[in-house]
Design a protein around this motif. Structure first.
Motif, PDB file in Angstrom:
ATOM      1  N   SER A 150       0.822  -1.216   0.000  1.00  0.00           N
ATOM      2  CA  SER A 150       0.000   0.000   0.000  1.00  0.00           C
ATOM      3  C   SER A 150       0.853   1.262   0.000  1.00  0.00           C
ATOM      4  CB  SER A 150      -0.912   0.015   1.229  1.00  0.00           C
ATOM      5  OG  SER A 150      -1.863  -1.023   1.143  1.00  0.00           O
ATOM      6  N   GLN A 151       0.436   2.221  -0.808  1.00  0.00           N
ATOM      7  CA  GLN A 151       1.021   3.555  -0.781  1.00  0.00           C
ATOM      8  C   GLN A 151       0.006   4.534  -1.364  1.00  0.00           C
ATOM      9  OE1 GLN A 151       4.554   2.878  -3.397  1.00  0.00           O
ATOM     10  NE2 GLN A 151       3.721   4.576  -4.622  1.00  0.00           N
ATOM     11  N   ALA A 152       0.226   5.807  -1.101  1.00  0.00           N
ATOM     12  CA  ALA A 152      -0.779   6.818  -1.445  1.00  0.00           C
ATOM     13  C   ALA A 152      -0.811   7.136  -2.930  1.00  0.00           C
ATOM     14  CB  ALA A 152      -0.527   8.093  -0.641  1.00  0.00           C
ATOM     15  N   LYS A 153       0.351   7.255  -3.557  1.00  0.00           N
ATOM     16  CA  LYS A 153       0.404   7.712  -4.948  1.00  0.00           C
ATOM     17  C   LYS A 153       0.553   6.521  -5.883  1.00  0.00           C
ATOM     18  CE  LYS A 153       2.462  11.368  -7.780  1.00  0.00           C
ATOM     19  NZ  LYS A 153       1.131  11.902  -8.114  1.00  0.00           N
ATOM     20  N   VAL A 154      -0.315   6.449  -6.890  1.00  0.00           N
ATOM     21  CA  VAL A 154      -0.290   5.348  -7.854  1.00  0.00           C
ATOM     22  C   VAL A 154      -0.437   5.922  -9.262  1.00  0.00           C
ATOM     23  CG1 VAL A 154      -1.348   3.795  -6.153  1.00  0.00           C
ATOM     24  CG2 VAL A 154      -2.800   4.982  -7.819  1.00  0.00           C
ATOM     25  N   PRO A 155      -0.128   5.123 -10.289  1.00  0.00           N
ATOM     26  CA  PRO A 155      -0.282   5.616 -11.665  1.00  0.00           C
ATOM     27  C   PRO A 155      -1.729   5.994 -11.979  1.00  0.00           C
ATOM     28  CG  PRO A 155       1.094   3.651 -11.629  1.00  0.00           C
ATOM     29  CD  PRO A 155       0.515   3.792 -10.258  1.00  0.00           C
ATOM     30  N   GLU A 156      -1.895   7.026 -12.813  1.00  0.00           N
ATOM     31  CA  GLU A 156      -3.224   7.441 -13.256  1.00  0.00           C
ATOM     32  C   GLU A 156      -3.557   6.787 -14.590  1.00  0.00           C
ATOM     33  OE1 GLU A 156      -3.612  11.653 -13.402  1.00  0.00           O
ATOM     34  OE2 GLU A 156      -3.999  11.821 -11.246  1.00  0.00           O
ATOM     35  N   ILE A 157      -4.816   6.402 -14.732  1.00  0.00           N
ATOM     36  CA  ILE A 157      -5.299   5.755 -15.949  1.00  0.00           C
ATOM     37  C   ILE A 157      -6.228   6.731 -16.670  1.00  0.00           C
ATOM     38  CG2 ILE A 157      -6.586   3.789 -16.869  1.00  0.00           C
ATOM     39  CD1 ILE A 157      -5.874   2.363 -14.155  1.00  0.00           C
ATOM     40  N   GLU A 158      -6.050   6.841 -17.975  1.00  0.00           N
ATOM     41  CA  GLU A 158      -6.920   7.695 -18.783  1.00  0.00           C
ATOM     42  C   GLU A 158      -7.568   6.855 -19.879  1.00  0.00           C
ATOM     43  OE1 GLU A 158      -5.136  11.599 -20.053  1.00  0.00           O
ATOM     44  OE2 GLU A 158      -3.351  10.663 -19.191  1.00  0.00           O
ATOM     45  N   LEU A 159      -8.872   6.933 -19.975  1.00  0.00           N
ATOM     46  CA  LEU A 159      -9.581   6.372 -21.116  1.00  0.00           C
ATOM     47  C   LEU A 159      -9.875   7.529 -22.059  1.00  0.00           C
ATOM     48  CD1 LEU A 159     -12.159   4.023 -19.330  1.00  0.00           C
ATOM     49  CD2 LEU A 159      -9.797   3.520 -20.011  1.00  0.00           C
ATOM     50  N   VAL A 160      -9.208   7.552 -23.199  1.00  0.00           N
ATOM     51  CA  VAL A 160      -9.412   8.610 -24.193  1.00  0.00           C
ATOM     52  C   VAL A 160     -10.588   8.189 -25.058  1.00  0.00           C
ATOM     53  CG1 VAL A 160      -8.396   9.944 -26.067  1.00  0.00           C
ATOM     54  CG2 VAL A 160      -6.956   9.155 -24.159  1.00  0.00           C
ATOM     55  N   LEU A 161     -11.626   8.993 -25.082  1.00  0.00           N
ATOM     56  CA  LEU A 161     -12.847   8.627 -25.785  1.00  0.00           C
ATOM     57  C   LEU A 161     -12.800   9.133 -27.222  1.00  0.00           C
ATOM     58  CD1 LEU A 161     -15.252   9.094 -22.760  1.00  0.00           C
ATOM     59  CD2 LEU A 161     -14.038   7.047 -23.515  1.00  0.00           C
ATOM     60  N   GLN A 162     -13.733   9.964 -27.675  1.00  0.00           N
ATOM     61  CA  GLN A 162     -13.737  10.278 -29.100  1.00  0.00           C
ATOM     62  C   GLN A 162     -12.606  11.207 -29.522  1.00  0.00           C
ATOM     63  OE1 GLN A 162     -15.981  11.450 -26.951  1.00  0.00           O
ATOM     64  NE2 GLN A 162     -16.922  13.364 -27.608  1.00  0.00           N
ATOM     65  N   SER A 163     -11.953  11.883 -28.559  1.00  0.00           N
ATOM     66  CA  SER A 163     -10.816  12.737 -28.900  1.00  0.00           C
ATOM     67  C   SER A 163      -9.944  12.915 -27.662  1.00  0.00           C
ATOM     68  CB  SER A 163     -11.298  14.106 -29.399  1.00  0.00           C
ATOM     69  OG  SER A 163     -11.744  14.908 -28.314  1.00  0.00           O
ATOM     70  N   GLU A 164      -8.767  13.505 -27.854  1.00  0.00           N
ATOM     71  CA  GLU A 164      -7.850  13.739 -26.744  1.00  0.00           C
ATOM     72  C   GLU A 164      -8.427  14.729 -25.731  1.00  0.00           C
ATOM     73  OE1 GLU A 164      -4.940  12.444 -25.934  1.00  0.00           O
ATOM     74  OE2 GLU A 164      -4.783  11.095 -27.658  1.00  0.00           O
ATOM     75  N   LEU A 165      -9.457  15.453 -26.124  1.00  0.00           N
ATOM     76  CA  LEU A 165     -10.062  16.426 -25.219  1.00  0.00           C
ATOM     77  C   LEU A 165     -11.113  15.798 -24.301  1.00  0.00           C
ATOM     78  CD1 LEU A 165     -10.578  19.400 -27.717  1.00  0.00           C
ATOM     79  CD2 LEU A 165      -8.725  19.093 -26.043  1.00  0.00           C
ATOM     80  N   VAL A 166     -11.514  14.573 -24.615  1.00  0.00           N
ATOM     81  CA  VAL A 166     -12.556  13.902 -23.827  1.00  0.00           C
ATOM     82  C   VAL A 166     -11.950  12.658 -23.192  1.00  0.00           C
ATOM     83  CG1 VAL A 166     -14.882  12.945 -23.828  1.00  0.00           C
ATOM     84  CG2 VAL A 166     -14.281  14.748 -25.461  1.00  0.00           C
TER      85      VAL A 166
END
Length: 391
Positions: free
Chosen positions: A294-310
């Motif tokens: 356990s630790q506080a900071k973990v990698p962030e996950i991004e699901l890029v939908l129809q464009s990089e802005l969403v």
């Protein structure tokens, strides 16, 4: 001739809907409000409706892709009536592939499924009184709400004391579809789940700061809600994956589940990112395949939908499961090679996000995690009474 018959059926359908709506009480705020509770043992989300005569509280499992309300009708009701085969409500309830089965050809039989076990059967289509409430607690009763009566064995693996499931899929007899028609409310609803208590509401806007992406249809799965994922990033690094078409949003799958090839690429990239952050891997704890100290900071996950802005951001609260004080596990599961779809976005990843399903426009609105603003879906009173400006 075919066109004339189609026009006649459409005319009869509109008359039926109007007749059903004419006997109803209009909600004070013009929408329904359902309290949602997470069952700790099964990880299912449940709610209650008042059904029948007398009006009895009935516990149901929320099934976002479900085509109807189905329940075990062991409890008698003096106002319940079964729907005849060949009637307009029967035609409305069926899809083209569904056919009645013996021994009750006079009663409308409609296909139903337990979303947890995958067991299927044909249920008898019935109508009865169902009462719902708005966010102020004002009741409204639908006298002829359509639902399916199911055998008791279909309840297997549902949350304790649940009598069936409440479907919000894109069918004509799903819960919200009947609410839209009976109460003349906008064709959209908001889902806000949490690890304890959440809610589903229609008729009001919860947030003025949502991102939007199209809802799509997938071949063979017309009742659920799906989005396209253009790419997946971990700590900003794009995974080597083809765009994923038809990612299902589910309230009955506890954790996001991926077909084995995608899961392998995803977890390999996540472990690499975790290693760069000095995270320590430990032995996996079932059903999870990747675990860490356990630790506080973990990698962030991004699901890029129809464009990089969403983008749908998945941060620690929605990515890690705390299995003990010392161990946390990545809350994504390997669905194997025979999984029907490529990715299903599970309930844990949906928690503390506002999800607006606009059936009228075919769009999904979603917020960032409410926790980043010191809020939560369990704080329903504050969210409903004061629409959030910025999330």
């Amino acid at each position: 001739m075919a066109v004339s018959l189609l026009q006649l059926l459409l005319f009869l359908f509109l008359i039926t809907i109007n007749n059903l709506s004419a006997t109803q009480t209009t909600l004070f705020h013009g929408g329904f409000f359902l309290d949602i509770t997470k069952d700790v043992q099964t990880q299912q989300y449940t709610t209650q409706l008042l059904i029948g005569t007398p009006q009895l509280p009935t516990k149901l499992v929320v099934h976002l892709s479900g085509q109807s309300l189905w329940l075990n009708c062991a409890q008698s009701s003096s106002s319940r009536q079964f729907v005849r085969h060949g009637s307009l409500p029967c035609l409305m309830a069926k899809s083209g592939a569904q056919t009645p089965i013996p021994p009750s050809p006079t009663i409308c039989n409609v296909h139903q499924e337990n979303p947890i076990t995958g067991s299927t059967n044909f249920g008898d289509l019935a109508e009865d009184k169902v009462t719902v409430f708005d966010d102020m607690g004002s009741p409204a009763t639908v006298d002829r709400f359509l639902f399916l009566c199911s055998p008791e064995y279909l309840l297997k693996s549902l949350a304790t004391s649940a009598k069936g499931t409440l479907g919000f899929g894109r069918s004509k007899i799903a819960f919200q579809s009947q609410a839209f028609n009976n109460f003349n409310i906008p064709r959209k609803f908001v889902v806000c789940l949490s690890s304890s208590n959440g809610f589903i509401i229609s008729g009001i806007d919860i947030s003025k700061s949502l991102s939007y992406t199209p809802l799509i249809s997938t071949h063979g799965h017309q009742d659920g809600y799906y989005v396209n994922v253009k790419s997946i990033k971990i700590n900003g690094r794009k995974l080597v994956l083809q765009p994923i078409r038809g990612v299902e949003i589910s309230t009955v799958v506890p954790y996001t589940t991926m077909k084995s090839p995608i899961y392998g690429i995803f977890t390999k990239a996540y472990v690499k990112a975790a290693s760069s952050m000095n995270m320590t891997m430990v032995a996996p704890v079932a059903p999870f395949g990747v675990c860490f100290s356990s630790q506080a900071k973990v990698p962030e996950i991004e699901l890029v939908l129809q464009s990089e802005l969403v983008k749908w951001m998945i941060q620690r609260r929605n990515s890690m499961i705390q299995v003990s004080d010392a161990v946390m596990c990545l809350g994504f599961l390997d669905g194997g090679l025979n999984m029907s779809g490529s990715v299903v976005l599970g309930g844990y990843q949906l928690e503390d996000h506002i999800l607006e399903f606009n059936v009228g426009t075919g769009m999904l609105g979603f917020s960032s995690s409410l926790l980043t603003k010191g809020n939560s879906c369990s704080m329903k009173t504050a969210l409903v009474s004061t629409p959030t400006e910025s999330l």
